[in-house]
Design an enzyme around this catalytic site. Structure first.
Site, PDB file in Angstrom:
ATOM      1  N   ASP A  95      -9.353 -12.047   3.818  1.00  0.00           N
ATOM      2  CA  ASP A  95      -8.617 -11.391   2.741  1.00  0.00           C
ATOM      3  C   ASP A  95      -7.674 -12.409   2.115  1.00  0.00           C
ATOM      4  O   ASP A  95      -7.594 -13.552   2.558  1.00  0.00           O
ATOM      5  CB  ASP A  95      -7.871 -10.168   3.255  1.00  0.00           C
ATOM      6  N   GLY A  98      -2.545 -10.638   0.401  1.00  0.00           N
ATOM      7  CA  GLY A  98      -1.709  -9.803  -0.447  1.00  0.00           C
ATOM      8  C   GLY A  98      -1.304  -8.495   0.201  1.00  0.00           C
ATOM      9  O   GLY A  98      -0.143  -8.083   0.118  1.00  0.00           O
ATOM     10  N   PHE A  99      -2.234  -7.831   0.873  1.00  0.00           N
ATOM     11  CA  PHE A  99      -1.911  -6.543   1.484  1.00  0.00           C
ATOM     12  C   PHE A  99      -0.825  -6.693   2.535  1.00  0.00           C
ATOM     13  O   PHE A  99       0.081  -5.866   2.641  1.00  0.00           O
ATOM     14  CB  PHE A  99      -3.164  -5.915   2.107  1.00  0.00           C
ATOM     15  N   ASP A 149      -4.406  -9.701  -5.028  1.00  0.00           N
ATOM     16  CA  ASP A 149      -4.194  -8.516  -5.855  1.00  0.00           C
ATOM     17  C   ASP A 149      -2.926  -7.820  -5.404  1.00  0.00           C
ATOM     18  O   ASP A 149      -2.325  -8.175  -4.397  1.00  0.00           O
ATOM     19  CB  ASP A 149      -5.388  -7.562  -5.751  1.00  0.00           C
ATOM     20  N   GLN A 192      -8.842  -2.219  -8.478  1.00  0.00           N
ATOM     21  CA  GLN A 192      -7.720  -1.353  -8.158  1.00  0.00           C
ATOM     22  C   GLN A 192      -7.643  -0.225  -9.198  1.00  0.00           C
ATOM     23  O   GLN A 192      -8.514  -0.084 -10.029  1.00  0.00           O
ATOM     24  CB  GLN A 192      -6.427  -2.168  -8.117  1.00  0.00           C
ATOM     25  N   GLY A 219      -7.241  -0.340  -2.518  1.00  0.00           N
ATOM     26  CA  GLY A 219      -6.339   0.761  -2.816  1.00  0.00           C
ATOM     27  C   GLY A 219      -6.814   2.107  -2.333  1.00  0.00           C
ATOM     28  O   GLY A 219      -6.316   3.143  -2.783  1.00  0.00           O
ATOM     29  N   ASP A 269     -14.828  -2.646   6.503  1.00  0.00           N
ATOM     30  CA  ASP A 269     -14.108  -3.259   7.621  1.00  0.00           C
ATOM     31  C   ASP A 269     -12.954  -2.362   8.018  1.00  0.00           C
ATOM     32  O   ASP A 269     -12.479  -1.541   7.213  1.00  0.00           O
ATOM     33  CB  ASP A 269     -13.547  -4.629   7.227  1.00  0.00           C
ATOM     34  N   CYS A 309     -24.894   0.936  25.085  1.00  0.00           N
ATOM     35  CA  CYS A 309     -24.144  -0.315  25.108  1.00  0.00           C
ATOM     36  C   CYS A 309     -23.876  -0.752  26.549  1.00  0.00           C
ATOM     37  O   CYS A 309     -24.064   0.016  27.506  1.00  0.00           O
ATOM     38  CB  CYS A 309     -22.830  -0.177  24.335  1.00  0.00           C
ATOM     39  N   CYS A 312     -21.512   1.648  28.494  1.00  0.00           N
ATOM     40  CA  CYS A 312     -22.078   2.943  28.892  1.00  0.00           C
ATOM     41  C   CYS A 312     -23.183   2.786  29.940  1.00  0.00           C
ATOM     42  O   CYS A 312     -23.443   3.711  30.713  1.00  0.00           O
ATOM     43  CB  CYS A 312     -22.598   3.684  27.661  1.00  0.00           C
TER      44      CYS A 312
END
Length: 380
Positions: A95, A98-99, A149, A192, A219, A269, A309, A312
């Site tokens: 990324d 920014g977030f 962003d 956005q 967003g 994600d 998996c 399990c």
């Protein structure tokens, strides 16, 4: 010059807008729709690269903001980039940071040039601009990079979101100009606009005109209802090119993954599977299971009888409960592994359902078993 990232559309499900495709990157060709585990600090918490490969991970995320602060982009570049630094030879996406600036930094000032803020760890004054963010990502060396962003709150005023969208479009163009390695790193634009359809349309129009190799939808999954998110996706994804990948950021619940795919999303994600796994909550075909609960003290069955998996196949609910009660990290590892496997397997089933043109039937089955049908209307 050929773009570093390409998308090959293989099939569109006849009943929905779901897409079966391939994401072509410098480190491999990967099947979509896909879920991407998050490795904030260049590691998926408690999971080794070999385990990620074993469970079917294709692309994983790393966080520009955190890696910029520690150990620093210069060091990672010196190590040969993220792939070598973290020993992962498949896809990596970063990324822009920014977030995290908006969510983690209490003292920040937004300007046209970028954002001024304080390092949350030591209080240092920092500045992040579109050019700076792209420069850091170029040094980190992922296959896919995100534009810088602004991610305004979903229910922010129309006027504020309008100004934010316009700024994000200008920043996207600046970042694209600053991108130093388009031949082997793909830069995505981020659409956005909160819940406003006309602003989403404007954002998509601006970014598509810049011809990014892929597009993110930002967003969302920031506190709005699932119905609101689906409403926005329904009018946003058709605005994006069919020959480019579409990435919905920050989504990782079974219902939202399936509903996002139905509305044309290819990539997702979220930190959710490992975050809740570390607390003892496990995703199963029958809904979430809190394995720490006393009800499982003498339960020698697997976490999920329908899961094959490693966890399990080898360990019981009683054993995992014991590990958590004894504060043993192995319990966190096992629960995190299972949750990631669960989502990868779900996406594998989704891809097959698109091929078979029965995604809505799969949705009905998954929702019914998971307990979603009572809370989600059948509005496709």
């Amino acid at each position: 010059m050929e773009p570093a990232i390409k998308y090959r559309l293989l099939k569109t499900e006849k009943h929905t807008g779901a897409r079966l495709g391939e994401l072509i990157t410098p480190h491999g060709t990967f099947k979509t729709p896909m879920f991407m585990p998050v490795g904030t600090q260049a590691t998926v918490k408690n999971i080794s690269p070999d385990e990620l490969d074993e469970m079917g991970s294709q692309v994983i995320l790393a966080n520009t903001y955190h890696l910029w602060l520690q150990p620093g982009a210069d060091l990672i570049e010196e190590a040969g980039g993220l792939h070598k630094f973290m020993n992962w030879n498949k896809g990596i996406l970063t990324d822009s940071g920014g977030f995290q600036v908006w969510s983690l930094s209490k003292h920040r000032k937004l300007t046209e040039e970028g954002v001024h803020f304080r390092n949350e760890v030591n209080g240092d004054r920092l500045f992040l601009s579109p050019e700076k963010a792209i420069g850091i990502e170029n040094q980190l060396g992922p296959d896919i990079m995100m534009s810088l962003d602004e991610c305004p709150p979903f229910f922010e005023s129309y006027e504020y979101v309008k100004q934010s969208v316009e700024r994000t479009s200008r920043w996207a163009e600046r970042g694209l100009r600053a991108h130093a390695h388009p031949d082997y790193q793909g830069l995505f634009g981020i659409v956005q606009g909160a819940g406003y359809e006309d602003l989403r349309r404007q954002s998509a129009k601006d970014l598509v005109s810049l011809d990014f190799p892929g597009y993110s939808i930002g967003g969302l999954s920031v506190g709005e209802s699932k119905e609101e998110m689906n409403r926005v996706l329904a009018f946003t994804t058709p605005l994006l090119p069919e020959n480019k990948p579409r990435y919905l950021m920050g989504v990782g619940t079974a219902d939202s993954l399936i509903d996002g795919v139905i509305r044309g999303v290819d990539m997702f994600d979220c930190v959710l599977p490992t975050r809740i796994g570390r607390k003892g909550t496990c995703m199963t075909s029958r809904g979430r299971l809190v394995v720490k609960n006393a009800a499982y003290a003498h339960d020698f069955g697997p976490l999920d009888p329908e899961c094959d998996c490693y966890v399990c196949r080898n360990y019981s609910r009683a054993y995992l409960r014991h590990l958590f009660k004894a504060d043993e990290y192995f319990g966190q590892r096992l629960a995190s592994y299972h949750n990631l496997y669960f989502l990868h397997n779900l996406m594998k089933r989704v891809r097959q359902a698109i091929w078979d043109d029965n995604l809505l039937e799969l949705r009905e089955s998954v929702f019914e078993k998971y307990g979603y049908n009572a809370e989600h209307p059948k509005n496709f």
